[in-house]
Design an enzyme around this catalytic site. Structure first.
Site, PDB file in Angstrom:
ATOM      1  N   HIS A 183       0.823  -1.202   0.000  1.00  0.00           N
ATOM      2  CA  HIS A 183       0.000   0.000   0.000  1.00  0.00           C
ATOM      3  C   HIS A 183       0.857   1.251   0.000  1.00  0.00           C
ATOM      4  O   HIS A 183       0.631   2.187  -0.765  1.00  0.00           O
ATOM      5  CB  HIS A 183      -0.948  -0.020   1.205  1.00  0.00           C
ATOM      6  CG  HIS A 183      -2.100   0.893   1.031  1.00  0.00           C
ATOM      7  ND1 HIS A 183      -2.233   2.067   1.722  1.00  0.00           N
ATOM      8  CD2 HIS A 183      -3.164   0.825   0.206  1.00  0.00           C
ATOM      9  CE1 HIS A 183      -3.344   2.664   1.338  1.00  0.00           C
ATOM     10  NE2 HIS A 183      -3.934   1.933   0.423  1.00  0.00           N
ATOM     11  N   HIS A 204      -4.431   6.254  -5.759  1.00  0.00           N
ATOM     12  CA  HIS A 204      -5.626   6.799  -5.114  1.00  0.00           C
ATOM     13  C   HIS A 204      -6.175   8.017  -5.861  1.00  0.00           C
ATOM     14  O   HIS A 204      -5.522   8.573  -6.715  1.00  0.00           O
ATOM     15  CB  HIS A 204      -5.322   7.183  -3.667  1.00  0.00           C
ATOM     16  CG  HIS A 204      -5.034   5.976  -2.831  1.00  0.00           C
ATOM     17  ND1 HIS A 204      -3.760   5.469  -2.694  1.00  0.00           N
ATOM     18  CD2 HIS A 204      -5.852   5.162  -2.145  1.00  0.00           C
ATOM     19  CE1 HIS A 204      -3.818   4.400  -1.928  1.00  0.00           C
ATOM     20  NE2 HIS A 204      -5.072   4.172  -1.582  1.00  0.00           N
ATOM     21  N   HIS A 213      -7.258  -1.853  -5.465  1.00  0.00           N
ATOM     22  CA  HIS A 213      -7.533  -2.479  -4.172  1.00  0.00           C
ATOM     23  C   HIS A 213      -8.216  -3.832  -4.327  1.00  0.00           C
ATOM     24  O   HIS A 213      -8.043  -4.707  -3.494  1.00  0.00           O
ATOM     25  CB  HIS A 213      -8.347  -1.529  -3.289  1.00  0.00           C
ATOM     26  CG  HIS A 213      -7.562  -0.336  -2.834  1.00  0.00           C
ATOM     27  ND1 HIS A 213      -7.448   0.795  -3.593  1.00  0.00           N
ATOM     28  CD2 HIS A 213      -6.815  -0.119  -1.711  1.00  0.00           C
ATOM     29  CE1 HIS A 213      -6.675   1.673  -2.956  1.00  0.00           C
ATOM     30  NE2 HIS A 213      -6.276   1.150  -1.820  1.00  0.00           N
ATOM     31  N   HIS A 335     -15.090   5.774   2.431  1.00  0.00           N
ATOM     32  CA  HIS A 335     -13.762   5.154   2.460  1.00  0.00           C
ATOM     33  C   HIS A 335     -12.778   5.988   3.273  1.00  0.00           C
ATOM     34  O   HIS A 335     -12.135   5.500   4.192  1.00  0.00           O
ATOM     35  CB  HIS A 335     -13.247   4.941   1.028  1.00  0.00           C
ATOM     36  CG  HIS A 335     -11.764   4.760   0.976  1.00  0.00           C
ATOM     37  ND1 HIS A 335     -10.910   5.754   0.580  1.00  0.00           N
ATOM     38  CD2 HIS A 335     -10.992   3.711   1.349  1.00  0.00           C
ATOM     39  CE1 HIS A 335      -9.660   5.318   0.680  1.00  0.00           C
ATOM     40  NE2 HIS A 335      -9.683   4.077   1.141  1.00  0.00           N
ATOM     41  N   HIS A 339     -11.033   5.484   7.268  1.00  0.00           N
ATOM     42  CA  HIS A 339      -9.589   5.599   7.518  1.00  0.00           C
ATOM     43  C   HIS A 339      -9.318   6.591   8.639  1.00  0.00           C
ATOM     44  O   HIS A 339      -8.556   6.329   9.573  1.00  0.00           O
ATOM     45  CB  HIS A 339      -8.861   6.060   6.254  1.00  0.00           C
ATOM     46  CG  HIS A 339      -8.451   4.949   5.345  1.00  0.00           C
ATOM     47  ND1 HIS A 339      -7.372   4.140   5.596  1.00  0.00           N
ATOM     48  CD2 HIS A 339      -8.994   4.501   4.183  1.00  0.00           C
ATOM     49  CE1 HIS A 339      -7.255   3.237   4.620  1.00  0.00           C
ATOM     50  NE2 HIS A 339      -8.227   3.444   3.757  1.00  0.00           N
ATOM     51  N   PHE A 356      -2.025   6.757   4.417  1.00  0.00           N
ATOM     52  CA  PHE A 356      -1.880   5.695   3.424  1.00  0.00           C
ATOM     53  C   PHE A 356      -0.615   4.852   3.620  1.00  0.00           C
ATOM     54  O   PHE A 356      -0.625   3.652   3.397  1.00  0.00           O
ATOM     55  CB  PHE A 356      -1.879   6.268   2.010  1.00  0.00           C
ATOM     56  CG  PHE A 356      -3.246   6.675   1.537  1.00  0.00           C
ATOM     57  CD1 PHE A 356      -4.385   6.077   2.060  1.00  0.00           C
ATOM     58  CD2 PHE A 356      -3.398   7.636   0.560  1.00  0.00           C
ATOM     59  CE1 PHE A 356      -5.644   6.443   1.622  1.00  0.00           C
ATOM     60  CE2 PHE A 356      -4.651   8.012   0.106  1.00  0.00           C
ATOM     61  CZ  PHE A 356      -5.775   7.418   0.639  1.00  0.00           C
ATOM     62  N   HIS A 369     -11.513  -2.490   3.323  1.00  0.00           N
ATOM     63  CA  HIS A 369     -11.490  -2.438   1.865  1.00  0.00           C
ATOM     64  C   HIS A 369     -12.346  -3.517   1.209  1.00  0.00           C
ATOM     65  O   HIS A 369     -12.780  -3.355   0.066  1.00  0.00           O
ATOM     66  CB  HIS A 369     -10.063  -2.423   1.327  1.00  0.00           C
ATOM     67  CG  HIS A 369      -9.591  -1.022   1.107  1.00  0.00           C
ATOM     68  ND1 HIS A 369      -9.885  -0.318  -0.034  1.00  0.00           N
ATOM     69  CD2 HIS A 369      -8.944  -0.162   1.931  1.00  0.00           C
ATOM     70  CE1 HIS A 369      -9.414   0.904   0.075  1.00  0.00           C
ATOM     71  NE2 HIS A 369      -8.837   1.035   1.263  1.00  0.00           N
TER      72      HIS A 369
HETATM   73 CU1  C2O Z   1      -5.420   2.496  -0.572  1.00  0.00          CU
HETATM   74 CU2  C2O Z   1      -8.166   2.848   1.759  1.00  0.00          CU
HETATM   75  O1  C2O Z   1      -6.697   3.142   0.714  1.00  0.00           O
END
Ligand code: C2O
Length: 586
Positions: A183, A204, A213, A335, A339, A356, A369
């Protein structure tokens, strides 16, 4: 040093080179990048930008142009792909172990400091195109909140083995740290785009978000299955979109489990209710849940007028990394919300989930995810008047590199992951109550004359440093209900900050904590992120068609917009605002 300026110049330089020197060991590289200067007019490219200028004063002008080009959604650029090129998989041999940098406050100055982790994967020159196995039986991803004891036991066993590899063989690409670093490698700058030195590869905030992802989780899941000798192993998904799933899943909140991660917001452990809107002012769980559902409805249904609105803006070879506002509605919304909500405020950069580069270190990331991926499958089936497909070869041919469960380094393409069943998995059903969460329509429109009393027009307010709530008047191209979008231009953000602000329209009630109202238009959220350079420039577009219906707008030629900073407003400057007519979609 002005990295944006250097990048722009490098970019222009590369445009004029032949692409013969592209490094890739693949024979199947059917679509090598072509010079961008041959693109059709109307699409911005960097060779239009003079390298003798000021480079934008820390602001990447190409990003601005790109953002504005993307404002019209899918219609403006699709179909021109003949002149562009897809994102290529990275060349692992050039991964820069110190390539990921971050800005950090040193005294009262921002400085670029080296990243303290090397997130490059092990290198091998044995690589090839991935051949998808034919799956006769689908792996079934269960809701984490309903995970069967047998499946939880399997998952814990597999995770323990994956963590063990970190110790017994740190170079095994299947170890947990190696998996987490994937990631970081794709988001924080260790890879330059092949053929574009100095231009980071960043999956992203664009249309590569969902496919990248999906593949990442596919291999992660297959590796876990391999480690316990069980090819039916399936990841659980954290169904935070459903009130029953709106807390951290129990399976991940047990400190004695290999699924636990210490670096999470301790105030958000069970039984705290998920807050996708990141509004710490709200304590009433009923309001929180109602806000969450309203947000889900917006990002899955009413904010989406094209496939690109949902999946993210175009991202092609040579494009600079996109800023947060260019992600699709789901990426920018729930999303990013999860995070930030899980990330640990005790850590400067909100590690693990809140940044990230570190997000993959939290096992919950993969279940988060899985639900993001599930949202893609659900959105795909919601009836709509637009096409759910992005018919663009640059999208379909974008590709990435992963290690598979047998440690083979393989190249995968976006087009091969568009149907999740071909990847051998499906999602156990959970209901999606947000589908009915459209806010109630106002019976009587707001009285604009009343509302606008003493309120400045937008041109008096911008550029705007977002230190407090602001209200101003914005003219509309057409009167009343129309197919229009609100555009916030040149939102300059400090990359080291978690940032959130909300936008309301003709709001008489001023209840910024209630997002389940007709007057809520949308939000901007940025995670702190480690990139070269200290600031990003964002152009945020929020569709207004359904919002106008919800507020039952009168035949007015202007609206009152309210912007409410929630987190680090002082790290945001908004350049301008306008309402535009949306182009008719194709
Ligand atoms: Cu690659 Cu939720 O981020």
């Amino acid at each position: 040093m002005n990295t944006a300026f250097i990048k722009t110049c490098l970019h222009t330089y590369v445009n004029h080179q032949t692409m013969a020197s592209l490094q890739s060991s693949f024979t199947l590289l059917s679509s090598a990048p072509k010079p961008r200067s041959s693109r059709l007019p109307g699409r911005s490219h960097s060779s239009q930008i003079s390298c003798s200028g000021d480079g934008g004063g820390g602001i990447d002008r190409r990003n601005i142009l790109l953002g504005l080009g993307g404002l019209y959604g899918a219609g403006s650029s699709l179909g021109r792909q003949a002149e562009a090129a897809p994102i290529l998989p990275p060349d692992l041999s050039t991964c820069d172990p110190t390539g990921a940098t971050t800005t950090r406050r040193v005294g009262d100055k921002q400085e670029v400091v080296k990243l303290d982790v090397n997130c490059c994967p092990p290198f091998t020159d044995k690589q090839g195109d991935y051949k998808l196995p034919v799956f006769t039986k689908l792996r079934r991803r269960q809701s984490a909140h309903r995970l069967s004891p047998a499946n939880l036991a399997k998952y814990k066993k597999a995770m323990a083995k994956m963590r063990e590899l970190d110790v017994t063989d740190p170079d095994d690409p299947r170890g947990f740290t190696q998996q987490a670093n994937i990631h970081c490698a794709y988001c924080n700058g260790p890879y330059d785009q092949v053929g574009f030195p100095g231009i980071d590869l960043q999956v992203h905030n664009s249309w590569t978000f969902f496919p990248f992802h999906r593949w990442y989780l596919y291999f992660y899941e297959r590796i876990l299955g391999e480690l316990i000798g069980d090819p039916t192993f399936a990841l659980p998904y954290w169904n935070w979109d459903n009130p029953r799933g709106m807390s951290m899943p129990l399976a991940f909140d047990d400190p004695s489990s290999p699924l636990y991660d210490e670096d999470r917001n301790q105030d958000h452990r069970r039984p705290a209710v998920v807050d996708l809107a990141l509004n710490s002012g709200i304590t009433d769980p009923v309001q929180l849940i109602s806000n969450n559902l309203a947000l889900m409805y917006k990002e899955m249904v009413s904010d989406v007028e094209t496939a690109v609105d949902f999946l993210g803006t175009e991202y092609r070879a040579g494009d600079d990394p996109h800023a947060f506002a260019l992600g699709g509605t789901s990426e920018r919304g729930s999303h990013t919300g999860i995070h930030a909500w899980v990330g640990d405020p005790r850590n400067d950069l909100k590690e693990d989930m809140g940044n990230f580069y570190s997000a993959g270190r939290d096992p919950m990331f993969y279940s988060h995810h899985a639900n993001v991926d599930r949202m893609w499958t659900i959105w795909d089936k919601i009836p709509a008047s637009y096409s759910k497909k992005i018919d663009d070869d640059d999208f379909k041919n974008s590709s990435f590199m992963f290690y598979d469960e047998k440690k083979n380094l393989v190249r995968v393409k976006v087009s091969d992951c568009l149907d999740h069943r071909k990847l051998g998995y499906e999602y156990e059903y959970s209901d999606t109550p947000w589908i009915n969460s459209r806010p109630p329509q106002r019976a009587v429109p707001a009285n604009l004359k009343e509302l606008a009393k003493g309120i400045p027009t937008a041109d008096k307010v911008f550029p705007l440093k977002l230190v407090k709530t602001v209200k101003f008047l914005v003219p509309k191209p057409a009167k009343g209900k129309a197919d229009e979008a609100l555009v916030l231009e040149n939102i300059v953000t400090d990359n080291s900050k978690l940032i959130k602000f909300d936008v309301f329209i003709n709001d008489e009630d001023d209840k910024p904590d209630e997002l389940d109202r007709a007057e809520y238009v949308g939000s901007f959220t940025q995670l702190p992120h480690r990139v070269k350079g200290k600031e990003s420039v964002n152009n945020l577009r929020l569709n207004l068609r359904e919002v106008y219906e919800n507020i039952n707008i009168a035949d007015d030629d202007a609206v009152v917009i309210t912007i409410v900073p929630l987190i680090s407003g002082d790290a945001v400057t908004i350049g301008g605002i306008k309402i535009i007519r949306r182009r008719p979609r194709k």
